[in-house]
Design a protein around this motif. Structure first.
Motif, PDB file in Angstrom:
ATOM      1  N   LEU A  75     -15.778  54.764 -23.222  1.00  0.00           N
ATOM      2  CA  LEU A  75     -15.320  55.708 -22.196  1.00  0.00           C
ATOM      3  C   LEU A  75     -13.809  55.870 -22.195  1.00  0.00           C
ATOM      4  CD1 LEU A  75     -17.664  54.823 -19.212  1.00  0.00           C
ATOM      5  CD2 LEU A  75     -17.646  56.931 -20.521  1.00  0.00           C
ATOM      6  N   SER A  76     -13.107  54.757 -22.482  1.00  0.00           N
ATOM      7  CA  SER A  76     -11.640  54.855 -22.460  1.00  0.00           C
ATOM      8  C   SER A  76     -11.117  55.719 -23.612  1.00  0.00           C
ATOM      9  CB  SER A  76     -11.002  53.463 -22.478  1.00  0.00           C
ATOM     10  OG  SER A  76     -11.305  52.851 -23.702  1.00  0.00           O
TER      11      SER A  76
ATOM     12  N   GLY B  24     -13.051  58.128 -24.882  1.00  0.00           N
ATOM     13  CA  GLY B  24     -13.827  59.374 -24.838  1.00  0.00           C
ATOM     14  C   GLY B  24     -12.991  60.570 -24.451  1.00  0.00           C
ATOM     15  N   GLU B  25     -13.483  61.714 -24.864  1.00  0.00           N
ATOM     16  CA  GLU B  25     -12.766  62.962 -24.604  1.00  0.00           C
ATOM     17  C   GLU B  25     -13.143  63.484 -23.221  1.00  0.00           C
ATOM     18  OE1 GLU B  25     -13.100  67.380 -26.386  1.00  0.00           O
ATOM     19  OE2 GLU B  25     -13.307  65.782 -27.867  1.00  0.00           O
ATOM     20  N   GLU B  26     -12.123  63.879 -22.455  1.00  0.00           N
ATOM     21  CA  GLU B  26     -12.411  64.437 -21.138  1.00  0.00           C
ATOM     22  C   GLU B  26     -12.869  65.867 -21.301  1.00  0.00           C
ATOM     23  OE1 GLU B  26     -10.278  64.232 -17.559  1.00  0.00           O
ATOM     24  OE2 GLU B  26      -9.436  62.270 -18.043  1.00  0.00           O
ATOM     25  N   VAL B  27     -13.937  66.218 -20.625  1.00  0.00           N
ATOM     26  CA  VAL B  27     -14.426  67.587 -20.748  1.00  0.00           C
ATOM     27  C   VAL B  27     -13.846  68.450 -19.640  1.00  0.00           C
ATOM     28  CG1 VAL B  27     -16.566  67.025 -21.925  1.00  0.00           C
ATOM     29  CG2 VAL B  27     -16.489  67.024 -19.440  1.00  0.00           C
ATOM     30  N   GLN B  28     -13.852  69.725 -19.915  1.00  0.00           N
ATOM     31  CA  GLN B  28     -13.333  70.679 -18.937  1.00  0.00           C
ATOM     32  C   GLN B  28     -14.337  70.804 -17.798  1.00  0.00           C
ATOM     33  OE1 GLN B  28     -10.453  72.679 -19.001  1.00  0.00           O
ATOM     34  NE2 GLN B  28     -11.090  74.788 -19.000  1.00  0.00           N
ATOM     35  N   THR B  29     -13.976  70.335 -16.623  1.00  0.00           N
ATOM     36  CA  THR B  29     -14.923  70.442 -15.518  1.00  0.00           C
ATOM     37  C   THR B  29     -14.789  71.806 -14.882  1.00  0.00           C
ATOM     38  OG1 THR B  29     -13.389  69.662 -13.883  1.00  0.00           O
ATOM     39  CG2 THR B  29     -14.706  67.999 -15.008  1.00  0.00           C
ATOM     40  N   PHE B  30     -15.761  72.144 -14.075  1.00  0.00           N
ATOM     41  CA  PHE B  30     -15.755  73.439 -13.388  1.00  0.00           C
ATOM     42  C   PHE B  30     -14.495  73.547 -12.531  1.00  0.00           C
ATOM     43  CE2 PHE B  30     -17.086  76.126  -9.774  1.00  0.00           C
ATOM     44  CZ  PHE B  30     -17.376  77.261 -10.488  1.00  0.00           C
TER      45      PHE B  30
END
Lengths: 183, 94
Positions: free
Chosen positions: B10-11, B13-19
């Motif tokens: 998780l550290s 991991g890629e952050e996804v574009q949230t709404f």
């Protein structure tokens, strides 16, 4: 590998299926929906409002599909959509399939009884060409979180269970085989 | 079992574009494009605007117009335009 298990319709068995798949494939499990996965699958499962994009993971997505969730779905190797045989489930599945760009979709006729699979197959085969698997309704699915085991682990845990559940998870095992082939 | 722990995964991991993030970004872009539009227009100094305004409205009248326009979340000029158009329509002149 990334697998997304999703349907906007609740009660179609997303979490149980995602949990069993994650355990049997030895993958992480991330969910945006509050559930007991962190207790049932310690150190491997996490509930996050906005799950991160990582590898070797099964995502259990419930309810509202925001931009982030859609991003992950489109970057998944498989998108598994469990559905039950009722019109509301059909409608939500069709709208979801149309929203998803990723077409590596597998439909799962979940909690299937008697003619459910035939009905689902008949309804969807005219619209889409995705593979459809049948997972029969069985008590074994309810036991997964109680015993903190996947359905396969429960089935293989004793000779009695092997006999009792000899036909219960055939469809699930076929689905697992297909995914393992790609892994 | 995966060699990497979930925390490690998780550290990195890629952050996804949230709404929410997408919405925020859209707002910023909209604001930026509006500002650009403003920059593109000739800037009329405030005192010149007031001088022109005084030909048609007293300060008291203008303050009242501004107050009402604010209530409808409009700029005074737009509110005036709307009222004038309404009157013209009433008289079948529009």
């Amino acid at each position: 590998m990334r697998i997304s298990v999703i349907n906007k319709k609740g009660g179609v068995g997303k979490t149980s299926l995602a949990f069993s798949l994650a355990k049997d494939l030895e993958m992480f499990l991330l969910s945006n929906d509050d559930s007991v996965i962190e207790i049932a699958y310690p150190d491997m499962a996490k509930v996050m409002e906005t799950p991160k994009l990582i590898d070797n993971v099964v995502y259990d997505f419930g309810g509202f599909v925001d931009g982030g969730v859609m991003d992950i779905i489109n970057k998944s190797d498989f998108v598994i959509i469990p559905l039950t045989s009722d019109l509301n489930s059909f409608k939500k599945t069709v709208s979801l399939v149309n929203e998803i760009k990723n077409k590596n979709i597998i439909l799962v006729a979940n909690k299937a009884e008697k003619n459910d699979f035939a009905e689902i197959e008949e309804y969807f085969k005219t619209m889409f060409k995705f593979p459809i698997f049948e997972i029969k309704n069985s008590r074994i699915w309810k036991k997964t979180f109680e015993e903190k085991k996947s359905v396969l682990e429960i089935k293989n845990s004793s000779k009695t269970n092997k006999y009792i559940y000899r036909n219960s998870i055939n469809g699930y095992e076929k689905l697992l085989k297909l995914i393992k082939k790609e892994k | 079992m995966s060699k990497l722990s979930l925390t490690d995964a998780l550290s990195s991991g890629e952050e996804v574009q949230t709404f929410e993030k997408a919405e925020k970004k859209a707002k910023i872009l909209k604001k930026a494009s509006e500002e650009k539009k403003e920059i593109g227009r000739p800037v009329v100094p405030e005192d010149e605007k007031a001088k022109k305004r005084s030909l048609y409205y007293t300060d008291k009248e203008w303050n009242r117009i501004e107050k009402i326009a604010n209530l409808y979340d409009m700029k005074p000029a737009r509110w005036i335009k709307m009222i004038v158009e309404k009157e013209l329509r009433k008289e079948s002149l529009l």
